[in-house]
Enzyme design. Structure first.
Site, PDB file in Angstrom:
ATOM      1  N   GLY A 478     -78.494  18.882  -1.648  1.00  0.00           N
ATOM      2  CA  GLY A 478     -77.309  20.362  -0.589  1.00  0.00           C
ATOM      3  C   GLY A 478     -77.984  20.960  -0.083  1.00  0.00           C
ATOM      4  N   GLY A 480     -78.443  24.445   2.197  1.00  0.00           N
ATOM      5  CA  GLY A 480     -78.151  25.553   2.504  1.00  0.00           C
ATOM      6  C   GLY A 480     -78.188  26.496   3.248  1.00  0.00           C
ATOM      7  CG  PHE A 482     -79.774  32.284   1.165  1.00  0.00           C
ATOM      8  CD1 PHE A 482     -80.301  33.343   1.365  1.00  0.00           C
ATOM      9  CD2 PHE A 482     -78.357  31.925   1.165  1.00  0.00           C
ATOM     10  CE1 PHE A 482     -80.097  34.094   2.161  1.00  0.00           C
ATOM     11  CE2 PHE A 482     -77.656  33.198   1.321  1.00  0.00           C
ATOM     12  CZ  PHE A 482     -78.328  33.671   2.041  1.00  0.00           C
ATOM     13  N   GLY A 483     -81.753  27.829   2.322  1.00  0.00           N
ATOM     14  CA  GLY A 483     -82.036  26.957   1.388  1.00  0.00           C
ATOM     15  C   GLY A 483     -81.713  25.157   0.777  1.00  0.00           C
ATOM     16  CB  VAL A 485     -78.927  22.539  -3.895  1.00  0.00           C
ATOM     17  CG1 VAL A 485     -79.125  22.165  -5.115  1.00  0.00           C
ATOM     18  CG2 VAL A 485     -79.409  23.982  -3.027  1.00  0.00           C
ATOM     19  CE  LYS A 499     -79.317  27.471  -2.147  1.00  0.00           C
ATOM     20  NZ  LYS A 499     -77.867  27.174  -1.995  1.00  0.00           N
ATOM     21  CG  ASP A 605     -73.847  31.444   3.981  1.00  0.00           C
ATOM     22  OD1 ASP A 605     -73.372  31.089   4.482  1.00  0.00           O
ATOM     23  OD2 ASP A 605     -74.783  30.602   3.342  1.00  0.00           O
TER      24      ASP A 605
END
Ligand SMILES: *[C@@H]1O[C@H](CO)[C@@H](O)[C@H](O)[C@H]1NC(C)=O
Ligand SMILES: *[C@@H]1O[C@H](CO)[C@@H](O)[C@H](O)[C@H]1NC(C)=O
Ligand SMILES: *[C@@H]1O[C@H](CO)[C@@H](O)[C@H](O)[C@H]1NC(C)=O
Ligand SMILES: *[C@@H]1O[C@H](CO)[C@@H](O)[C@H](O)[C@H]1NC(C)=O
Ligand SMILES: *[C@@H]1O[C@H](CO)[C@@H](O)[C@H](O)[C@H]1NC(C)=O
Ligand SMILES: *[C@@H]1O[C@H](CO)[C@@H](O)[C@H](O)[C@H]1NC(C)=O
Ligand SMILES: *[C@@H]1O[C@H](CO)[C@@H](O)[C@H](O)[C@H]1NC(C)=O
Ligand SMILES: *[C@@H]1O[C@H](CO)[C@@H](O)[C@H](O)[C@H]1NC(C)=O
Ligand SMILES: *[C@@H]1O[C@H](CO)[C@@H](O)[C@H](O)[C@H]1NC(C)=O
Ligand SMILES: *[C@@H]1O[C@H](CO)[C@@H](O)[C@H](O)[C@H]1NC(C)=O
Ligand SMILES: *[C@@H]1O[C@H](CO)[C@@H](O)[C@H](O)[C@H]1NC(C)=O
Ligand SMILES: *[C@@H]1O[C@H](CO)[C@@H](O)[C@H](O)[C@H]1NC(C)=O
Length: 780
Positions: A478, A480, A482-483, A485, A499, A605
């Site tokens: 994934g 996202g 923030f970073g 995964v 993550k 978020d």
């Protein structure tokens, strides 16, 4: 002929005897659906149990401890739902005149009040009630009630099987018959129905997966003091679907006096002593001072987020300034410490000699100062309050300096060299052995606490460990804001999601402190964090792996986003009941973050990508708390960079508008609309850019409340499964709630706690107003 028939009879009786012997030797248990005078007496040694006609419940004698009980025959652990303590080798007797007797440990016949009849029999109903004429086990619940079983409304209504905890007046959970730690705001709980709806005096709410009447449920006051609703899985295990207490350490009596309860890994309570205290074996006393103090010869150690009970011996001196709070404690020789809240309330509480029911929780925002002898060398490891929270008092709180990498290395090396030198004298070691020892000592140094760790924190992983676990970050699952995964597997075979955070410029110590707090946020609908990595510029978080993927993959699968590099297999369509359950679960998790944690954690978020689904589609919110790690000034830019404008509240782009919890409420409203419509808000926008209806919420409002065409906004892919009678109420509740969440003015939106209540049906929802965008005067 007569000869033959008697022979046959003899043969059959032989066979019967054989069969009986066989069943005895193989100790096959005889199952009966009723017990009457003909089966009397029923001894505890008999291999006999009473079952309900559908074999879901069973009743009979249980040993160690010796009980007569009703249990869920269908569950793997044969979970007891009702019981009475009895002496060893008891029996249950029903006389021919219809009198039944079974003596409990105090010698009282539990059937003493039952009516007598010539047809007395003991039966176990399908609802789990054990019945003998007009006597029923439902009248005297022990630690559990089942669906449709009424809770007695006054006195002790349930008691945990270890006797420590009680549910009093069907309203309050108490420890030791006195110390209350939870109250049902809505008044007495009455019962719950088989579809998981809880009935209480002040209002009803849906505690479980709505719609499914098939699941067997129980509401149990567990031995750890929490009241939980469980559903039986098909596998025979239980799933917790609702729990009264979210932060298990707020339950009183878990630890002894002076001790502090700290939630470990998965909300497991663990007891630790405050610095300057040590464990003692005296019953009910947890910790005692290592060194006594007298008047002037004392000092204070600071414990962030730790609070003790405001018992009868505490003095509430609110409101006074910090310095006065401290000096008043110093002036009283029996003052053991004080608590102070840095939020401008000037909350000051002084404790007498014993500190009771201590626990750690960021929700308290309280700092406790324990008093110790001046000579005390212990330092507090309860740190983590990183900022002063709007205090009117001139007090600074700062985090202790992070351990310098070099310093610890030097220290560790010193230890290793010392130990190694001794080893050298003993034997000559090979290079390999040296290497193995080296890493062992490094672990030892860690275990000895030489590496600074906040008390009971999440596990710290090294970069190398996570690199190995994720196979060099090869399995991307994934992306996202923030970073990225990655899926991985730890050496203990736990499957994890790692993550890798980007744009995190917090210091190492601050990162630890925040991560410790995030890891201890606990809710059924939040993804668990197991650990983290903070090395040089690497910042990573290690989460439990949730197999079913995120909500967007299920909601928007037909449209299959192209940038989604991960091949998505055919996924089952979410039906209305599951969608509803997801909405309620997510709302409750965010409400927990906002309210139990006092707005400590805004999510910032919320979107379908951050809602993960478990094997039975139980939702788990991920990425919570990360906004705290992000640089505050960057938050604005970050939300733009995120590229998910479909969820951002208007105040994010309005100048001089504070970002509050209501921004999360707005994002949740957008998600709710997508859950109902199966259409992404921003895709909807693109396809309607040319018309006036480009704003999805406004368009949906007009369809439902002006044109009265609810069906038009529902997900086309499951429209054929929409049944007006069955689904209208819950779909309407989702739509109405979404409309309230999507009000452009933050103050018009309900709080997240209210949103959860609106969804689960415990409050009435007023007719919503039309959501408009950017405070335009679009009135209708
Ligand atoms: C229960 O106790 C009474 C006397 O207290 C006794 O007469 C009776 O037989 C006992 N019943 C059983 C089933 O043991
Ligand atoms: C059952 O009936 C008897 C009289 O027939 C009565 O004395 C007793 O209180 C009743 N018990 C219950 C639990 O209702
Ligand atoms: C037993 O009950 C039946 C009805 O259930 C009744 O006809 C019969 O007379 C009763 N016998 C006695 C001895 O009470
Ligand atoms: C459950 O409680 C509600 C509210 O008090 C009541 O109306 C209902 O009859 C109760 N149901 C059962 C099965 O006792
Ligand atoms: C519970 O309430 C009933 C009436 O509602 C009353 O008769 C009874 O004494 C009460 N019991 C306790 C333990 O307060
Ligand atoms: C339970 O109710 C009784 C009166 O109905 C009250 O005196 C008592 O304080 C209540 N107990 C708790 C723990 O709420
Ligand atoms: C429980 O309460 C009793 C008195 O009600 C008290 O003597 C006892 O110490 C308490 N136990 C604990 C563990 O607090
Ligand atoms: C429990 O009982 C029901 C009904 O008899 C059955 O359908 C189900 O498979 C059983 N579950 C287990 C775990 O035995
Ligand atoms: C059964 O009980 C044991 C011990 O309490 C527990 O470890 C296990 O997880 C339980 N199994 C199920 C299916 O609930
Ligand atoms: C000192 O503290 C004890 C217990 O907290 C309290 O009873 C007493 O009144 C206090 N004395 C003064 C002078 O405040
Ligand atoms: C708080 O910290 C600021 C900056 O570090 C400093 O100027 C100020 O004097 C401090 N105030 C107190 C009460 O220590
Ligand atoms: C924190 O300190 C207490 C008392 O000094 C100690 O019992 C506890 O193990 C420490 N925790 C950690 C994680 O070092």
């Amino acid at each position: 002929m007569a000869h033959l028939s008697s022979l046959t009879a003899a043969f059959f009786s032989m066979l019967l005897l054989l069969l009986t012997i066989q069943s005895k030797t193989s100790s096959a248990i005889q199952l009966l659906t009723s017990i009457s005078a003909t089966n009397s007496p029923w001894r505890s040694s008999d291999d006999l149990i009473l079952v309900s006609t559908d074999h879901v419940f069973a009743a009979g004698f249980r040993s160690s401890p010796s009980l007569f009980a009703v249990w869920v025959y269908n569950s793997t652990n044969q979970t007891i739902v009702w019981s009475v303590g009895i002496p060893l080798s008891s029996s249950l007797a029903i006389s021919s005149s219809g009198e039944a007797s079974l003596n409990d440990t105090s010698g009282h016949n539990i059937f003493a009040d039952a009516a007598k009849s010539n047809d007395t029999k003991l039966i176990l109903n399908k609802d789990g009630s054990l019945v003998l004429n007009n006597w029923t086990s439902f009248d005297t619940p022990t630690d559990t009630i089942l669906a449709n079983q009424p809770l007695p409304s006054n006195g002790t209504t349930l008691a945990s099987s270890n006797g420590k905890y009680q549910l009093v007046n069907a309203t309050n959970l108490v420890f030791n018959n006195s110390a209350s730690y939870w109250g049902n705001g809505n008044g007495a709980i009455r019962n719950f129905s088989s579809d998981g709806k809880m009935f209480s005096d002040g209002g009803n709410w849906i505690a479980s997966n709505f719609g499914s009447k098939r699941a067997l449920r129980r509401l149990t006051l567990d031995t750890d003091g929490n009241l939980r609703l469980y559903s039986l899985r098909r596998s025979g295990g239980w799933r917790i679907v609702w729990a009264a207490v979210q932060e298990i350490c707020t339950v009183k009596g878990t630890c002894g006096a002076n001790a502090i309860c700290v939630p470990e890994n998965y909300n497991e309570p663990s007891c630790v002593c405050p610095p300057g205290y040590r464990w003692t074996n005296v019953e009910h006393v947890g910790c005692v001072l290592k060194t006594g103090f007298s008047g002037g010869n004392s000092k204070f150690l600071r414990l962030d987020f730790v609070t003790f009970d405001k018992g009868p011996d505490t003095i509430d001196r609110t409101p006074i300034a910090f310095a006065d709070c401290q000096s008043m404690c110093l002036a009283n020789s029996s003052c053991a410490g004080f608590s102070y809240k840095y939020n401008g309330e000037r909350y000051c509480v002084q404790y007498s000699e014993q500190l009771a029911y201590g626990y750690w929780s960021p929700a308290t925002k309280v700092v406790t100062y324990v008093r110790v002898a001046s000579s005390e060398k212990d330092v507090s490891n309860f740190t983590g309050m990183t900022s002063l929270v709007d205090t009117v008092c001139p007090v600074n709180i700062s985090l202790p300096e992070p351990p310098k990498d070099s310093k610890t290395t030097v220290r560790n090396l010193a230890i290793i060299i010392t130990l190694f030198a001794i080893e050298l004298l003993v034997a000559v070691m090979s290079f390999w052995a040296f290497l193995r020892k080296y890493s062992k000592y490094q672990d030892m140094a860690r275990a000895l606490g030489l590496e600074f760790l906040p008390a009971g924190g999440p596990k710290r992983f090294s970069y190398a460990e996570l690199k190995a676990a994720t196979n060099d970050f090869s399995n991307l699952i994934g992306r996202g804001a923030f970073g990225d995964v990655y899926k991985g597997e730890l050496p203990d075979h736990r499957v994890v999601a790692v993550k890798r955070l980007k744009r995190v410029d917090t210091g190492e110590a601050e990162f630890w402190a925040e991560v410790t707090i995030i890891a201890r946020m606990h809710h059924l609908n939040l993804v668990r964090m197991w650990g983290f990595c903070a090395e040089k510029h690497q910042r990573m978080l290690v989460y439990e792996y949730i197999p079913n993927g995120s909500l967007d993959k299920h909601l928007f699968q037909q449209r299959g986003t192209k940038e989604d590099a991960i091949a998505s297999p055919e996924r089952p369509l979410l039906d209305w009941n599951i969608r509803y359950r997801i909405a309620v679960g997510v709302a409750r998790a965010i409400a927990y973050l906002h309210e139990e944690c006092l707005e400590w954690v805004l999510h910032c978020d919320i979107k379908p990508e951050n809602i993960l689904l478990e094997d039975d589609f139980c939702p788990k919110v991920s990425d919570f708390g990360l906004s705290k790690l992000a640089n505050k000034e960057n938050m604005m830019t970050m939300s733009h960079l995120r590229g998910t404008p479909g969820y951002i509240a208007p105040e994010w782009v309005m100048p001089n508008q504070p970002i509050t919890a209501k921004a999360d409420v707005y994002s949740f409203g957008m998600v709710l609309l997508e859950i109902v419509s199966g259409v992404r808000n921003n895709e909807f926008r693109q396809s309607t850019l040319m018309s006036e209806d480009w704003y999805h919420p406004k368009w949906a409002f007009e369809k439902v409340y002006v044109e009265n065409r609810l069906e038009d906004i529902l997900d086309k892919s499951i429209l054929d499964k929409y049944d007006d009678r069955e689904h209208f109420a819950l779909v309407e509740r989702m739509v109405k709630t979404a409309m309230w969440c999507l009000q452009s003015r933050p103050e018009m939106r309900p709080s997240m706690g209210k949103v959860a209540k609106m969804l689960d049906g415990s409050v009435e929802i007023m007719e919503p107003e039309k959501p408009t965008i950017f405070y335009s005067n679009d009135s209708h």
